[in-house]
Each structure stands twice: as structure tokens, then as C-alpha cells.
Design a protein around this motif. Structure first.
Motif, PDB file in Angstrom:
ATOM      1  N   PHE A  10      -9.640   9.554 -46.289  1.00 40.09           N
ATOM      2  CA  PHE A  10      -8.704   9.084 -47.312  1.00 40.09           C
ATOM      3  C   PHE A  10      -7.248   9.244 -46.854  1.00 40.09           C
ATOM      4  CE2 PHE A  10      -6.129   9.948 -51.105  1.00 40.09           C
ATOM      5  CZ  PHE A  10      -6.480   8.888 -51.925  1.00 40.09           C
ATOM      6  N   VAL A  11      -6.473   8.153 -46.987  1.00 35.34           N
ATOM      7  CA  VAL A  11      -5.068   8.209 -46.563  1.00 35.34           C
ATOM      8  C   VAL A  11      -4.116   8.124 -47.760  1.00 35.34           C
ATOM      9  CG1 VAL A  11      -3.281   7.174 -45.105  1.00 35.34           C
ATOM     10  CG2 VAL A  11      -5.677   7.122 -44.358  1.00 35.34           C
ATOM     11  N   ASP A  12      -4.304   7.101 -48.609  1.00 31.35           N
ATOM     12  CA  ASP A  12      -3.284   6.877 -49.640  1.00 31.35           C
ATOM     13  C   ASP A  12      -3.874   6.080 -50.803  1.00 31.35           C
ATOM     14  OD1 ASP A  12      -0.809   6.864 -50.843  1.00 31.35           O
ATOM     15  OD2 ASP A  12       0.070   5.344 -49.526  1.00 31.35           O
ATOM     16  N   ALA A  13      -3.271   6.270 -51.979  1.00 34.40           N
ATOM     17  CA  ALA A  13      -3.676   5.499 -53.161  1.00 34.40           C
ATOM     18  C   ALA A  13      -2.438   5.115 -53.950  1.00 34.40           C
ATOM     19  CB  ALA A  13      -4.602   6.327 -54.039  1.00 34.40           C
ATOM     20  N   ASP A  14      -2.450   3.903 -54.479  1.00 39.66           N
ATOM     21  CA  ASP A  14      -1.372   3.450 -55.365  1.00 39.66           C
ATOM     22  C   ASP A  14      -2.047   2.995 -56.667  1.00 39.66           C
ATOM     23  OD1 ASP A  14       1.356   2.654 -55.986  1.00 39.66           O
ATOM     24  OD2 ASP A  14       0.593   0.594 -55.883  1.00 39.66           O
ATOM     25  N   LEU A  15      -1.965   3.821 -57.699  1.00 39.41           N
ATOM     26  CA  LEU A  15      -2.720   3.584 -58.937  1.00 39.41           C
ATOM     27  C   LEU A  15      -1.771   3.364 -60.110  1.00 39.41           C
ATOM     28  CD1 LEU A  15      -5.376   6.437 -58.527  1.00 39.41           C
ATOM     29  CD2 LEU A  15      -5.493   4.081 -57.684  1.00 39.41           C
ATOM     30  N   HIS A  16      -2.200   2.515 -61.048  1.00 39.77           N
ATOM     31  CA  HIS A  16      -1.341   2.161 -62.183  1.00 39.77           C
ATOM     32  C   HIS A  16      -2.119   2.005 -63.477  1.00 39.77           C
ATOM     33  CE1 HIS A  16       2.081   1.219 -59.557  1.00 39.77           C
ATOM     34  NE2 HIS A  16       1.148   0.849 -58.709  1.00 39.77           N
ATOM     35  N   GLY A  17      -1.372   2.088 -64.591  1.00 43.29           N
ATOM     36  CA  GLY A  17      -1.934   1.785 -65.905  1.00 43.29           C
ATOM     37  C   GLY A  17      -0.860   1.189 -66.791  1.00 43.29           C
ATOM     38  N   ASP A  18      -1.290   0.317 -67.726  1.00 45.09           N
ATOM     39  CA  ASP A  18      -0.351  -0.268 -68.693  1.00 45.09           C
ATOM     40  C   ASP A  18      -1.105  -0.545 -69.986  1.00 45.09           C
ATOM     41  OD1 ASP A  18       1.427  -1.654 -70.220  1.00 45.09           O
ATOM     42  OD2 ASP A  18       1.666  -3.348 -68.833  1.00 45.09           O
ATOM     43  N   GLY A  19      -0.843   0.305 -70.987  1.00 43.90           N
ATOM     44  CA  GLY A  19      -1.533   0.196 -72.271  1.00 43.90           C
ATOM     45  C   GLY A  19      -1.280  -1.097 -73.014  1.00 43.90           C
ATOM     46  N   ASN A  20      -0.258  -1.839 -72.609  1.00 38.64           N
ATOM     47  CA  ASN A  20      -0.011  -3.135 -73.260  1.00 38.64           C
ATOM     48  C   ASN A  20      -1.156  -4.116 -73.010  1.00 38.64           C
ATOM     49  OD1 ASN A  20       2.648  -2.743 -74.420  1.00 38.64           O
ATOM     50  ND2 ASN A  20       3.321  -2.539 -72.296  1.00 38.64           N
ATOM     51  N   GLY A  21      -1.965  -3.831 -71.986  1.00 37.93           N
ATOM     52  CA  GLY A  21      -3.068  -4.746 -71.654  1.00 37.93           C
ATOM     53  C   GLY A  21      -4.272  -4.605 -72.574  1.00 37.93           C
ATOM     54  N   ALA A  22      -4.287  -3.586 -73.413  1.00 37.12           N
ATOM     55  CA  ALA A  22      -5.471  -3.299 -74.233  1.00 37.12           C
ATOM     56  C   ALA A  22      -5.882  -4.481 -75.110  1.00 37.12           C
ATOM     57  CB  ALA A  22      -5.204  -2.073 -75.100  1.00 37.12           C
ATOM     58  N   GLN A  23      -4.893  -5.246 -75.552  1.00 40.69           N
ATOM     59  CA  GLN A  23      -5.189  -6.354 -76.467  1.00 40.69           C
ATOM     60  C   GLN A  23      -6.010  -7.467 -75.809  1.00 40.69           C
ATOM     61  OE1 GLN A  23      -1.457  -8.630 -77.262  1.00 40.69           O
ATOM     62  NE2 GLN A  23      -0.559  -7.292 -75.710  1.00 40.69           N
ATOM     63  N   TYR A  24      -5.992  -7.545 -74.488  1.00 39.74           N
ATOM     64  CA  TYR A  24      -6.652  -8.652 -73.804  1.00 39.74           C
ATOM     65  C   TYR A  24      -8.081  -8.344 -73.346  1.00 39.74           C
ATOM     66  CZ  TYR A  24      -1.807 -10.151 -73.540  1.00 39.74           C
ATOM     67  OH  TYR A  24      -0.517 -10.488 -73.865  1.00 39.74           O
ATOM     68  N   LEU A  25      -8.401  -7.067 -73.248  1.00 37.48           N
ATOM     69  CA  LEU A  25      -9.721  -6.689 -72.726  1.00 37.48           C
ATOM     70  C   LEU A  25     -10.092  -5.348 -73.350  1.00 37.48           C
ATOM     71  CD1 LEU A  25     -12.052  -7.132 -70.752  1.00 37.48           C
ATOM     72  CD2 LEU A  25     -10.580  -6.390 -68.889  1.00 37.48           C
ATOM     73  N   ASN A  26     -11.107  -5.373 -74.214  1.00 35.76           N
ATOM     74  CA  ASN A  26     -11.428  -4.124 -74.918  1.00 35.76           C
ATOM     75  C   ASN A  26     -12.804  -4.183 -75.559  1.00 35.76           C
ATOM     76  OD1 ASN A  26     -11.288  -5.406 -77.558  1.00 35.76           O
ATOM     77  ND2 ASN A  26      -9.071  -5.428 -77.288  1.00 35.76           N
ATOM     78  N   MET A  27     -13.240  -3.031 -76.050  1.00 33.56           N
ATOM     79  CA  MET A  27     -14.393  -2.961 -76.949  1.00 33.56           C
ATOM     80  C   MET A  27     -13.939  -2.064 -78.089  1.00 33.56           C
ATOM     81  SD  MET A  27     -18.242  -1.634 -76.254  1.00 33.56           S
ATOM     82  CE  MET A  27     -18.367  -0.234 -77.339  1.00 33.56           C
ATOM     83  N   ARG A  28     -13.634  -2.652 -79.233  1.00 33.06           N
ATOM     84  CA  ARG A  28     -12.935  -1.927 -80.291  1.00 33.06           C
ATOM     85  C   ARG A  28     -13.819  -0.985 -81.085  1.00 33.06           C
ATOM     86  NH1 ARG A  28      -9.345  -4.593 -84.030  1.00 33.06           N
ATOM     87  NH2 ARG A  28     -11.248  -5.251 -85.067  1.00 33.06           N
ATOM     88  N   GLY A  29     -15.076  -1.366 -81.248  1.00 30.60           N
ATOM     89  CA  GLY A  29     -15.932  -0.610 -82.169  1.00 30.60           C
ATOM     90  C   GLY A  29     -16.534   0.634 -81.547  1.00 30.60           C
ATOM     91  N   GLY A  30     -16.866   1.606 -82.400  1.00 34.85           N
ATOM     92  CA  GLY A  30     -17.598   2.779 -81.933  1.00 34.85           C
ATOM     93  C   GLY A  30     -16.723   3.931 -81.498  1.00 34.85           C
ATOM     94  N   GLY A  31     -15.380   3.721 -81.476  1.00 33.40           N
ATOM     95  CA  GLY A  31     -14.473   4.817 -81.147  1.00 33.40           C
ATOM     96  C   GLY A  31     -13.964   5.469 -82.421  1.00 33.40           C
ATOM     97  N   SER A  32     -12.986   6.362 -82.276  1.00 31.97           N
ATOM     98  CA  SER A  32     -12.481   7.055 -83.458  1.00 31.97           C
ATOM     99  C   SER A  32     -11.595   6.145 -84.320  1.00 31.97           C
ATOM    100  CB  SER A  32     -11.707   8.312 -83.046  1.00 31.97           C
ATOM    101  OG  SER A  32     -10.722   7.981 -82.097  1.00 31.97           O
ATOM    102  N   LEU A  33     -11.116   5.045 -83.729  1.00 28.88           N
ATOM    103  CA  LEU A  33     -10.295   4.102 -84.488  1.00 28.88           C
ATOM    104  C   LEU A  33     -11.148   3.259 -85.437  1.00 28.88           C
ATOM    105  CD1 LEU A  33      -7.373   2.968 -84.729  1.00 28.88           C
ATOM    106  CD2 LEU A  33      -7.993   1.304 -82.980  1.00 28.88           C
ATOM    107  N   LEU A  34     -12.287   2.821 -84.903  1.00 27.87           N
ATOM    108  CA  LEU A  34     -13.203   1.991 -85.695  1.00 27.87           C
ATOM    109  C   LEU A  34     -14.619   2.535 -85.519  1.00 27.87           C
ATOM    110  CD1 LEU A  34     -12.461  -1.819 -85.143  1.00 27.87           C
ATOM    111  CD2 LEU A  34     -12.293  -0.532 -87.273  1.00 27.87           C
ATOM    112  N   PRO A  35     -14.943   3.638 -86.200  1.00 29.72           N
ATOM    113  CA  PRO A  35     -16.293   4.201 -86.045  1.00 29.72           C
ATOM    114  C   PRO A  35     -17.359   3.169 -86.423  1.00 29.72           C
ATOM    115  CG  PRO A  35     -14.859   5.711 -87.245  1.00 29.72           C
ATOM    116  CD  PRO A  35     -14.107   4.427 -87.105  1.00 29.72           C
TER     117      PRO A  35
END
Ligand code: COA
Length: 332
Positions: free
Chosen positions: A179-204
Motif C-alpha cells: 500500500f502506497v497512498d489513498a485519496d478518499l472523499h465523501g459528500d453528503g449532498n449526494g444522498a438524495q440521488y442514491l439511497n435506501m431510505r427505509g429501515g433506518g432510524s429516520l424511517l423505521p
């Protein structure tokens, strides 16, 4: 500061026997083989259909193969990292079930989400653990049973996904490879485009969430496609720049298998011959956290010690990134 170098020392994989072909899907939803192949590159995917079997079953098979190839005793495994969005249960973590089934009773472990970037994040975490000197042997698994969260009446998603598992064993490197290097990212704004809403604490889970099909994957494909292309390109560029690498130096690209058009765009951008790009999307579809280790599993025999590999993935979250490592053993 890394005390040790971390390296992949074995690979294992598992895909279920049952195939779901484009022609099967033609009978289920309003789609056709030509559309699916031209828009995605997928011809068939594997589906785990055996009652009572779930993600842990596929993961255990993949991990057993990796351990056997390398002659490692499960009792020597210290950590199991399981990247998945389809754990056997909400809790306990599937990593615990996997460790139990393997007889890895000295290991602790945890599940990691990050969707299609799960293996990328898990591999980085595992390598950092090894580098720190805290651990010597870690299993990193990417597994998903996407058939458990796909609506087979939704043609925009059911054609894309499949089931499978891949596993790598991480150890301290015996030389300078790994292993040499990693460039990792996240952006919560993307949640609206790809998700599974049900079954979590928001929508049991409730009769309402089931009626609304909230327990299935939702994807708005076009914005995800655009973000995937740009995220994977940018992260790969960053990795090349940061490591003073030219595109010509890359021996293998290991891209997430979401869409052949995304892989082709990346290949063109990197100006790399197609023979250097690992592809199995035609046979397995998008297996989410399993795509990268399943690529390694399929191509392992062609890998040589010292080969320079670039992994790149993009997934729900949004999450994305790239990893650079050099292969640590002659696989054939
Ligand atoms: N069969 C036939 N037609 C279909 C179809 C199917 N399975 N799915 C969608 N269509 C239709 C649409 O209804 C649309 O018709 P319209 O123009 O009459 O409205 C047309 O095909 C084009 O749809 P669109 O969604 O724009 O297609 P696309 O070229 O964007 O391809 C995806 C759809 C999902 C394959 C593509 O957007 C994609 O791969 N997205 C990114 C996936 C990804 O990277 N995920 C990341 C992590 S999982």
C-alpha cells in the motif's frame, strides 16, 4: 508515520451459481438485452437464492479461499473488516458472524458502509492498521447481496446489481511492495440521488415504508453517472500527481464496476490500453462493495510482483476515491 508497509498477500472470491440474464429481466420488466448492454455493458449477474443464506455466507466462502491459498490459520487473524450495505442483520455486525464461521475466534471486527466505495475505505483502514504496527493479519471483505434490496419491478435499478463477495488478506510486507497512498472523499449532498431510505432510524420499517417501497434502492442515474466520472477521474489524478507517477507507469486499473461507459471514460482519460483495465461487469453486474476484490479475484493469475495498481470507486453518499499500491507477490 508508517512503521511497517502493508500488503495484500492473498485474494479470495465467491459468486452464487444462479445467473440472472438480461433475457430473464426482459420477462420481468419493460427492458431489453440491447438497451442493457449498450447503456451498461452488463450481460448477466449472480443472485443468491438459497433460503437461509445471506451476505455472511458469500463472505465466508471468499475468506476461506484467501486463507487457504496463503496457508493462514484463521486463529492468526486479528481483525475482520466487512464492507457491506447488505449486512445479514442491522446488528450484530456481519464481520462477527464471518469471524465465527471462519473459526477466527481471536479476531475483533466491524462492518463498514460507504456503499460502492466500501472496499476502498476498508482496504485503506486495514492497511493503516497494519502500518501502525498494531496488527499483523487482517481480512478485508467486500460483500453485497444486492438482490435483497432491489425492486425487481424497477427497471432503472434491477438491471444493474448482482450478488457477490471478495476478500483480501493484509499482512506486513516482506519488502517494499504494498500500500502506497489513498485519496478518499465523501459528500453528503449526494444522498438524495442514491439511497435506501427505509429501515433506518429516520424511517423505521412500517407498513407505510413497505407500501412506499422505501426498503429498496433508489437511484437517480444521471447525476450519479456524472459525479462518478468526475470523482474517479479527480481522485486518480490526485494519486498520480502526489506520487509523481505518469499514466504510462500504471500496470493495472481496478475500477468500480457500475457501468461500462463510466469505465471506458476513465480508460480514455487515463489513455491506458483496455488490456490493463480489470473488467467483469458483463458477468457480475454491480456487486457494490464486492466489485474491486472480485476484479482482483478474476485477474489474480495475471498479476506480478511489483505491478502498480490503481483502484478507484464511487458510490452512494456520495463516497469516492482512489488507492495506489504495488502488488506484493507473483500470483501465478
Ligand atoms: N430498459 C430500457 N429503457 C430504460 C431502462 C431499462 N432498464 N432504464 C431506463 N430506461 C429509459 C429511461 O426511461 C429513459 O427513457 P426516456 O428518455 O424516454 O425518459 C431512457 O432509457 C434513458 O434513461 P437514463 O436514466 O437517462 O439512462 P442512462 O443512460 O443515464 O442510463 C443508468 C441509466 C442507471 C445505467 C446510468 O445513469 C448509470 O449507470 N448511472 C450511474 C450508476 C453508478 O455509477 N452508480 C454508482 C454507484 S452504484
Amino acid at each position: 508515520m508508517a512503521i511497517y508497509k502493508a500488503a495484500i498477500s492473498a485474494v479470495g472470491g465467491y459468486v452464487p451459481e444462479t445467473k440472472l440474464t438480461n433475457f430473464d429481466l426482459e420477462k420481468m420488466v419493460d427492458t431489453n438485452n440491447e438497451w442493457i448492454i449498450s447503456r451498461t455493458g452488463i450481460k448477466e449477474r449472480r443472485i443468491l437464492k438459497e433460503p437461509g443464506k445471506a451476505s455472511s455466507f458469500m463472505a465466508v466462502n471468499a475468506a476461506k479461499e484467501a486463507l487457504k491459498k496463503n496457508g493462514t490459520d484463521p486463529l492468526d487473524i486479528e481483525v475482520v473488516i466487512c464492507a457491506t450495505v447488505t449486512p445479514d442483520m442491522r446488528f450484530p455486525d456481519t464481520a462477527n458472524t464471518i469471524a465465527k464461521e471462519l473459526g477466527a475466534t481471536n479476531a475483533w471486527g466491524f462492518d463498514l458502509g460507504a456503499a460502492c466505495s466500501g472496499f476502498l475505505f476498508g482496504l485503506t483502514t486495514g492497511c493503516r492498521f497494519i502500518e501502525s504496527g498494531a496488527y499483523k493479519k487482517i481480512l478485508v471483505i467486500g460483500v453485497d447481496m444486492m438482490s435483497s434490496i432491489i425492486d425487481y419491478e424497477d427497471r432503472s435499478t434491477c438491471i444493474l446489481f448482482g450478488d457477490g463477495a471478495g476478500c483480501v488478506l493484509l499482512e506486513r510486507s516482506e519488502d517494499d511492495n504494498g500500500f502506497v497512498d489513498a485519496d478518499l472523499h465523501g459528500d453528503g449532498n449526494g444522498a438524495q440521488y442514491l439511497n435506501m431510505r427505509g429501515g433506518g432510524s429516520l424511517l423505521p420499517t412500517s407498513a407505510e415504508t413497505v407500501k412506499n417501497k422505501d426498503h429498496y434502492v433508489f437511484q437517480d442515474g444521471r447525476p450519479v453517472f456524472k459525479a462518478a466520472v468526475s470523482g474517479m477521474k479527480t481522485a486518480t489524478n490526485t494519486i498520480l500527481d502526489r506520487n509523481n507517477m505518469t499514466k504510462e507507469e500504471i500496470d493495472w486499473v481496478v475500477p468500480h464496476q457500475a457501468n461500462m461507459r463510466i469505465i471506458n471514460t476513465l480508460t480514455d482519460f487515463l489513455e491506458i490500453p483496455k488490456e490493463k483495465v480489470m473488467v467483469n461487469i458483463d458477468r457480475y453486474g454491480n456487486t457494490t462493495a464486492a466489485t474491486l476484490p472480485l476484479c482482483l479475484w478474476d485477474y489474480e493469475k495475471q498479476l506480478k510482483k511489483g505491478d502498480k495498481l490503481i483502484f478507484t470507486a464511487f458510490g452512494g453518499g456520495f463516497t469516492w476515491g482512489s488507492i495506489y499500491l504495488t502488488w506484493a507477490y507473483d500470483s501465478n
